[in-house]
Design a protein around this motif. Sequence first.
Motif, short mmCIF file in Angstrom:
data_model
loop_
_atom_site.label_atom_id
_atom_site.label_comp_id
_atom_site.label_asym_id
_atom_site.label_seq_id
_atom_site.Cartn_x
_atom_site.Cartn_y
_atom_site.Cartn_z
N SER A 1 78.63 -65.27 -108.20
CA SER A 1 79.19 -66.35 -107.30
C SER A 1 80.26 -67.21 -107.91
N GLY A 2 80.04 -67.35 -109.29
CA GLY A 2 81.07 -67.99 -110.10
C GLY A 2 82.25 -67.41 -110.12
N THR A 3 82.23 -65.89 -110.58
CA THR A 3 83.27 -65.33 -110.63
C THR A 3 84.05 -64.95 -109.16
N LEU A 4 83.33 -64.83 -108.11
CA LEU A 4 83.85 -64.65 -106.92
C LEU A 4 84.80 -66.03 -106.52
N SER A 5 84.13 -67.15 -106.67
CA SER A 5 84.82 -68.09 -106.53
C SER A 5 85.93 -68.54 -107.18
N ALA A 6 86.18 -68.45 -108.42
CA ALA A 6 87.36 -68.35 -109.26
C ALA A 6 88.33 -67.32 -108.46
N LEU A 7 87.77 -66.23 -108.53
CA LEU A 7 88.93 -65.22 -107.80
C LEU A 7 89.54 -65.61 -106.49
N ALA A 8 88.52 -66.23 -105.79
CA ALA A 8 89.15 -66.96 -104.40
C ALA A 8 90.51 -67.82 -104.70
N ALA B 1 93.56 -63.94 -99.25
CA ALA B 1 94.97 -63.72 -99.21
C ALA B 1 95.78 -63.77 -97.96
N ALA B 2 95.18 -63.28 -96.64
CA ALA B 2 95.69 -63.64 -95.39
C ALA B 2 96.04 -65.18 -95.31
N GLY B 3 95.30 -65.90 -95.68
CA GLY B 3 95.46 -67.32 -95.43
C GLY B 3 96.55 -67.99 -96.32
N GLY B 4 96.57 -67.35 -97.52
CA GLY B 4 97.63 -67.84 -98.62
C GLY B 4 99.06 -67.27 -97.87
N LEU C 1 92.24 -68.11 -107.56
CA LEU C 1 93.31 -67.47 -107.98
C LEU C 1 94.17 -66.61 -107.17
N THR C 2 93.31 -66.02 -106.00
CA THR C 2 93.88 -65.24 -104.97
C THR C 2 94.83 -66.22 -104.15
N ALA C 3 94.09 -67.48 -103.49
CA ALA C 3 95.07 -68.36 -102.93
C ALA C 3 96.38 -68.65 -103.66
N LEU C 4 96.20 -69.11 -105.06
CA LEU C 4 97.30 -69.41 -105.85
C LEU C 4 98.31 -68.37 -105.92
N LEU C 5 98.00 -67.12 -106.06
CA LEU C 5 98.81 -66.14 -106.07
C LEU C 5 99.67 -65.86 -105.08
N PHE C 6 98.89 -65.85 -103.87
CA PHE C 6 99.44 -65.66 -102.55
C PHE C 6 100.34 -66.53 -101.97
N GLN C 7 99.87 -67.75 -102.45
CA GLN C 7 100.89 -68.67 -101.82
C GLN C 7 102.38 -68.81 -102.87
N HIS C 8 102.27 -68.54 -104.07
CA HIS C 8 103.41 -68.35 -104.67
C HIS C 8 104.24 -66.86 -104.12
N LEU C 9 103.47 -66.02 -104.07
CA LEU C 9 104.18 -64.80 -103.46
C LEU C 9 104.85 -65.19 -101.87
N THR C 10 104.23 -65.92 -101.18
CA THR C 10 104.66 -66.45 -99.71
C THR C 10 105.87 -67.22 -100.06
N LYS C 11 105.88 -68.08 -100.83
CA LYS C 11 107.01 -69.11 -100.89
C LYS C 11 108.14 -67.96 -101.40
N LYS C 12 108.10 -66.96 -102.03
CA LYS C 12 109.12 -66.23 -102.62
C LYS C 12 109.70 -65.47 -101.46
N ILE C 13 108.68 -64.97 -100.50
CA ILE C 13 109.08 -64.09 -99.36
C ILE C 13 109.67 -64.91 -98.32
N ARG C 14 109.30 -66.36 -98.13
CA ARG C 14 109.90 -67.03 -97.12
C ARG C 14 111.31 -67.55 -97.65
N LEU C 15 111.40 -67.73 -98.81
CA LEU C 15 112.68 -67.99 -99.68
C LEU C 15 113.77 -66.85 -99.20
N SER C 16 113.26 -65.74 -99.43
CA SER C 16 113.97 -64.53 -99.38
C SER C 16 114.40 -64.31 -97.65
N TYR C 17 113.56 -64.65 -96.97
CA TYR C 17 113.59 -64.62 -95.60
C TYR C 17 114.72 -65.67 -94.95
#
Length: 555
Positions: A160-167, A117-120, A169-185
């Motif tokens: 391990s498979g579940t954790l990899s899928a969540l990894a 999430a921090a990387g995203g 999904l987390t990257a996709l979700l936080f990249q999307h949120l970051t785009k929104k945040i940076r757009l608002s910024y």
Amino acid sequence: MTSSLLNNPRNYNPYDLLRIYTYYRTLLGSVLLLMFQIEFAPKVLGNDNPELFFYTSIAYTAINFMTLIVMWRLKYSPSQRQLFGSLLIDVVAIGVLMHSSGGAISGLGYLLLVAIAAGGIMLRERISFFLAAITTIVVIGEGTYRFLILTQDNKALFASGTLSALAFLTALLFQHLTKKIRLSYAEAEAQAEHAAHLQKLAQLIIERMRTGILVLNNRAEIELCNQAALKLLGAPHPAAGETLRLDRFPELYRKHQSWQRHANDHSPFIKIDGDTTTEAKANFAYLEPGNTDNILVFLEDVRSLNQQAQQLKLASLGRLTASIAHEIRNPLGAISHASQLLGETDTLPASDQRLLDIINNHSKRVNQIIENILQLSRRRPTKQEPIDLRKWIPAFIADYKASKTNGYQLDIQLLEKNLGEIASDFIYDDIHSFTRMEAKFDISQLQQVLTNLFDNGIRYSPAIEGRAQLRIEIGIDVTQHQPYIRVIDFGPGINADNYKHLFEPFFTTENTGSGLGLYICKELCEANQAIISYKRTDKGESCFHLQLAHPEKTS
């Protein structure tokens, strides 16, 4: 601007977020080490390999402490490579701690999602997904190793498979949120820049306005004022941190109090005393409707309004003087013609001939006055020529005395006084015994100016023992290097309130006056590059001062 911000990490400084994340990872390493030492969860933390868990947690905590110290001492904008390296350390360290505690089943692997999430948030999109891919390889590799070599348990592969899928999904979700945040910024930054630009424009406009602007709070303190207001009030620019109060300007303060008591019934005009008396118009209004905390004050220099009114007066005066001059010229021509016919009579007595001479002379003078008025209204160039005041003034005085038959004698004393130096006064007993004192003026117009001033002086000077008195001073202003003429009478003088209106057209203190005499004198002086003014002498005598042009002056 928005796309450049999203694509260019240099426009976005994640220092504050990295600092918070460094506090988190330092706390995380310390808490895991402490929990392991006190055996808080011995079946989870370091269950498979306690020694590996212990040394890994020590190394991870030490690295985080050093990173935190560096960030305390040096504030910097980390590069993408530095951010990726820091997060990769988290992935490796948490992966080793997870392996030593039983793999993905232990639950420690979910701490990797925080790093993802921090990387995203802090990394660019491709690098963020690369970090998620590395995390997935680490997790699946650990699960595969545990399934094939250690336990042959399907649960390890599933976790391990579940954790990899969540990894991912987390990257996709936080990249999307970051785009929104940076757009608002980016939008907020653009709006802030636009607001700052508008504020700067408004400040420049207010500062350059000719109308004075003041903003008062409910304590009658001046919170804002522009240069025009300070100039009108005659106040210096306040120093940094200095608060100006309205009661520093008594006249404006009284108007403010009057407006608050009677908003619709007060005079807006004020006089501000300084080096020169300034008349201004003060208007008050609440800054916000319904809110009486702040008051907006508009100060307008009345001189600009007076100048507009003066222009209207000048336009009407030009038409009026031209009309009057033409109307006077026709009967004047008849009078002059009749006088000439009467002068041709052979039986005319000598005494009557003298009267005819007076009629002819004054007819010529009136005709010359008409020419001057027409010249004034038409703005024709004057015929300036050098005048020796020491010769011309006594001759003019003699002609003026001869033209007056008011029933009393004129006592006109002529003196020389050089301004700017201490000198004796000289009475002109023998005018030819002095050197030349030259000025430059149209002779006929100077006659008209002095005749008007002499007439005014005689009218207001009290007759003493049947003699009307005037004193004429001529000389050189040593400071200005210009000749001058002073016409001094011994009357009560002009009221101080009338000084500023003295040379305005149609202004008069008499019911029978036209208000044109002094105005025409002023216009004739200005046409000859001279200045006429009224002042009191050191003894309080009424004095009209003519500052004449130097004879060598050409423009």
